[in-house]
Write an enzyme that holds these catalytic residues in place. Structure first.
Site, PDB file in Angstrom:
ATOM      1  N   LYS A   1       0.839  -1.198   0.000  1.00 29.79           N
ATOM      2  CA  LYS A   1       0.000   0.000   0.000  1.00 29.79           C
ATOM      3  C   LYS A   1       0.880   1.257   0.000  1.00 29.79           C
ATOM      4  CE  LYS A   1      -0.198  -0.429   5.042  1.00 29.79           C
ATOM      5  NZ  LYS A   1      -1.039  -0.847   6.183  1.00 29.79           N
TER       6      LYS A   1
ATOM      7  N   ARG B   1     -10.837  -0.731  14.900  1.00 31.26           N
ATOM      8  CA  ARG B   1     -10.630   0.197  13.796  1.00 31.26           C
ATOM      9  C   ARG B   1     -11.553  -0.183  12.644  1.00 31.26           C
ATOM     10  NH1 ARG B   1      -4.940   0.420  10.648  1.00 31.26           N
ATOM     11  NH2 ARG B   1      -5.740  -1.543   9.849  1.00 31.26           N
TER      12      ARG B   1
ATOM     13  N   HIS C   1      -6.435  -8.099  12.854  1.00 35.83           N
ATOM     14  CA  HIS C   1      -5.259  -7.224  12.898  1.00 35.83           C
ATOM     15  C   HIS C   1      -4.976  -6.859  14.351  1.00 35.83           C
ATOM     16  CE1 HIS C   1      -2.279  -4.667  11.093  1.00 35.83           C
ATOM     17  NE2 HIS C   1      -2.866  -3.526  11.399  1.00 35.83           N
TER      18      HIS C   1
ATOM     19  N   ARG D   1       0.866 -10.849   6.601  1.00 36.77           N
ATOM     20  CA  ARG D   1       0.809  -9.612   5.802  1.00 36.77           C
ATOM     21  C   ARG D   1       1.977  -8.720   6.200  1.00 36.77           C
ATOM     22  NH1 ARG D   1      -4.418  -9.794   8.323  1.00 36.77           N
ATOM     23  NH2 ARG D   1      -3.671  -8.072   9.601  1.00 36.77           N
TER      24      ARG D   1
ATOM     25  N   TYR E   1      13.573  30.471   7.747  1.00 38.00           N
ATOM     26  CA  TYR E   1      12.428  31.209   8.277  1.00 38.00           C
ATOM     27  C   TYR E   1      12.465  31.343   9.802  1.00 38.00           C
ATOM     28  CZ  TYR E   1      10.154  30.534   3.723  1.00 38.00           C
ATOM     29  OH  TYR E   1       9.842  30.535   2.403  1.00 38.00           O
TER      30      TYR E   1
ATOM     31  N   CYS F   1      12.012  24.110   5.112  1.00 41.87           N
ATOM     32  CA  CYS F   1      11.056  24.831   4.254  1.00 41.87           C
ATOM     33  C   CYS F   1      10.279  23.818   3.419  1.00 41.87           C
ATOM     34  CB  CYS F   1      11.794  25.805   3.342  1.00 41.87           C
ATOM     35  SG  CYS F   1      12.916  26.914   4.221  1.00 41.87           S
ATOM     36  N   MET F   2       9.374  24.305   2.581  1.00 42.00           N
ATOM     37  CA  MET F   2       8.574  23.383   1.783  1.00 42.00           C
ATOM     38  C   MET F   2       9.442  22.566   0.832  1.00 42.00           C
ATOM     39  SD  MET F   2       5.281  24.049  -0.691  1.00 42.00           S
ATOM     40  CE  MET F   2       4.189  24.714   0.548  1.00 42.00           C
ATOM     41  N   ASP F   3      10.487  23.183   0.285  1.00 42.07           N
ATOM     42  CA  ASP F   3      11.255  22.538  -0.775  1.00 42.07           C
ATOM     43  C   ASP F   3      12.733  22.376  -0.477  1.00 42.07           C
ATOM     44  OD1 ASP F   3       8.862  22.807  -2.557  1.00 42.07           O
ATOM     45  OD2 ASP F   3       9.335  24.926  -2.206  1.00 42.07           O
TER      46      ASP F   3
HETATM   47  C1  LIG Z   1      -0.339  -1.953   6.681  1.00 46.94           C
HETATM   48  C2  LIG Z   1      -0.925  -3.208   7.163  1.00 46.94           C
HETATM   49  C3  LIG Z   1      -0.116  -4.358   7.331  1.00 46.94           C
HETATM   50  C4  LIG Z   1       1.382  -4.330   7.187  1.00 46.94           C
HETATM   51  O1  LIG Z   1       1.943  -3.842   8.382  1.00 46.94           O
HETATM   52  P1  LIG Z   1       3.538  -3.796   8.615  1.00 46.94           P
HETATM   53  O2  LIG Z   1       3.670  -3.463  10.040  1.00 46.94           O
HETATM   54  O3  LIG Z   1       4.070  -2.728   7.718  1.00 46.94           O
HETATM   55  O4  LIG Z   1       4.057  -5.142   8.256  1.00 46.94           O
HETATM   56  C5  LIG Z   1      -0.751  -5.539   7.679  1.00 46.94           C
HETATM   57  N1  LIG Z   1      -2.085  -5.594   7.855  1.00 46.94           N
HETATM   58  C6  LIG Z   1      -2.888  -4.513   7.725  1.00 46.94           C
HETATM   59  C7  LIG Z   1      -4.347  -4.643   7.953  1.00 46.94           C
HETATM   60  C8  LIG Z   1      -2.328  -3.295   7.390  1.00 46.94           C
HETATM   61  O5  LIG Z   1      -3.129  -2.213   7.271  1.00 46.94           O
END
Ligand SMILES: *Cc1c(COP(=O)(O)O)cnc(C)c1O
Length: 400
Positions: A63, A161, A190, A242, A284, A331-333
């Site tokens: 992601k 969540r 999760h 995951r 700044y 700064c921004m850039d």
């Molecule tokens: C982002 C995410 C992961 C991966 O998590 P890491 O800590 O980067 O391995 C696994 N499961 C879900 C639901 C996530 O949103």
């Protein structure tokens, strides 16, 4: 020079230019700032993690532009490295993976809408289904198209969540079970405290999840672990894990050493050196003042690139192998760095913001600590404006 220009030329149709045998040195010579992504290190990490969690499958979480590393180079490299599946959060990210040639199963972890169904069916994307209405519509449309769509159901075991309560998850699974056109393939949960010093709550979540799995023995794919849980809780690896962060060679706190290698480096060229007299300020608000005759280097990276404003007056970057303090506000850039103690520092010198130079190294974890955040945040904040160079052994393969 012609070659250099050709190397820096516009991307092809896919936005990913094949670069032949161009070296990183020549590809970056005329860039202000860039990200180097080491595809060998990425493949090494994928292999190491696969062995670590075997016989569970490795689901690569890519992601948010592959955690800032750049999806165009990362996804094909992970597919070649043999990861079993991919996961993203939004449907559009899954479509992008297919466009990049990913052929393995892709799971969408986040919320999907009925309007997503046509592309889900077209690109064979697995949704996490959270309502009966979505499941029914997906089933009907899949059936009409002569297909069978796969879905997973996410169980909220305490993070609160997303997902369904255990009872609601069981009810939804049973309601979807016999719909033609639908295959309820997976169950997920999760963890809330995966990378806390005390992750004992994960044990309670594992037990709650196991009860749901036991009530639905016909659902064959179960997954609960992110990087931290996959590394530190063998009992939670289930069918697949995951893993996102660990693929990038960054281990969450409190996890056993897994022999991973850093994948991403953020680099820049000093584009100006300015001399400042004692008492004069810089950037700044003039929040920094020179205590001695000082030489400041200008680094063309700013908070708009994802480089935290909070690093001003606290962070360091490497120049000629020496950690140099960031001075004044980001700064921004761009931002300034004190190179007074760097012998011969000059315009055009390479500055390393994340990565290694000589014997010195600044890790994403160190940047996160200094900025008061976590490495997930530091990496995924790196913006599209920074060019990505994907390389093996210093030879550029693709760009983004
Ligand atoms: C982002 C995410 C992961 C991966 O998590 P890491 O800590 O980067 O391995 C696994 N499961 C879900 C639901 C996530 O949103």
């Amino acid at each position: 020079m012609t070659q250099l220009l050709a190397g820096a030329a516009t991307p092809d149709r896919d936005g990913a230019a094949a670069c032949g045998s161009e070296t990183l040195a020549s590809a970056t010579a005329s860039l202000n700032s860039w990200i180097e992504v080491d595809l060998d290190a990425l493949a090494h990490n994928a292999g190491a993690l696969r062995s670590f969690v075997s016989p569970s499958e490795l689901i690569a979480v890519v992601k948010a532009n592959a955690y800032g590393a750049g999806i165009r180079g990362v996804a094909p490299a992970l597919e070649n490295a043999g990861v079993d599946r991919f996961a993203v959060v939004w449907v559009q990210e899954a479509v992008e993976l297919r466009a990049l040639g990913v052929s393995r199963p892709i799971l969408v972890l986040g919320h999907a809408n009925e309007s997503d169904i046509p592309v889900v069916l077209q690109y064979d994307i697995t949704l996490t289904c959270d309502t009966l209405a979505l499941g029914r519509k997906l089933a009907a449309d899949a059936f009409a198209a002569g297909k069978r769509a796969k879905v997973h159901i996410h169980v909220d075991t305490g993070l609160h969540r997303d997902g369904l309560t255990p009872d609601a998850a069981i009810r939804l699974a049973q309601a979807l079970r016999d719909l033609p056109g639908l295959d309820v393939e997976g169950l997920s949960t999760h963890m809330a405290n995966a990378d806390e010093a005390d992750d004992s709550f994960s044990g309670e979540q594992e037990a709650a999840f196991a009860a749901v799995c036991d009530a639905l023995p016909w659902i064959r794919y179960r997954h609960a672990a992110n990087s931290a849980t996959a590394l530190r809780r063998p009992g939670a690896r289930l069918t697949g894990v995951r893993v996102g962060l660990a693929l990038h060679g960054v281990q969450p706190d409190f996890t056993p050493e897994a022999g991973l290698r850093p994948v991403l480096q953020l680099k820049s060229h000093l584009i100006r050196i300015v001399d400042v007299a004692p008492g004069e300020g810089a950037s700044y608000g003039l929040t920094w003042r020179a205590g001695r005759p000082s030489r400041l280097g200008l680094v063309p990276v700013g908070y708009a690139d994802g480089w935290r404003r909070g690093l001003g007056n606290t962070g360091h970057v490497l120049v000629r192998g020496i950690p140099c303090p960031m001075v004044g506000r980001v700064c921004m850039d761009q931002f300034l760095v004190d190179v007074t103690d760097v012998q011969g520092a000059a315009t055009g010198d390479e500055a390393v913001l994340i990565g290694a130079q000589g014997a010195a190294e600044i890790t994403a974890e160190a940047v996160a600590r200094t900025a008061g955040t976590i490495p997930w945040d530091v990496l995924s904040s790196l913006q599209a404006r920074l060019p990505r160079l994907f390389h093996r052994d210093g030879i550029v393969e693709t760009r983004q």
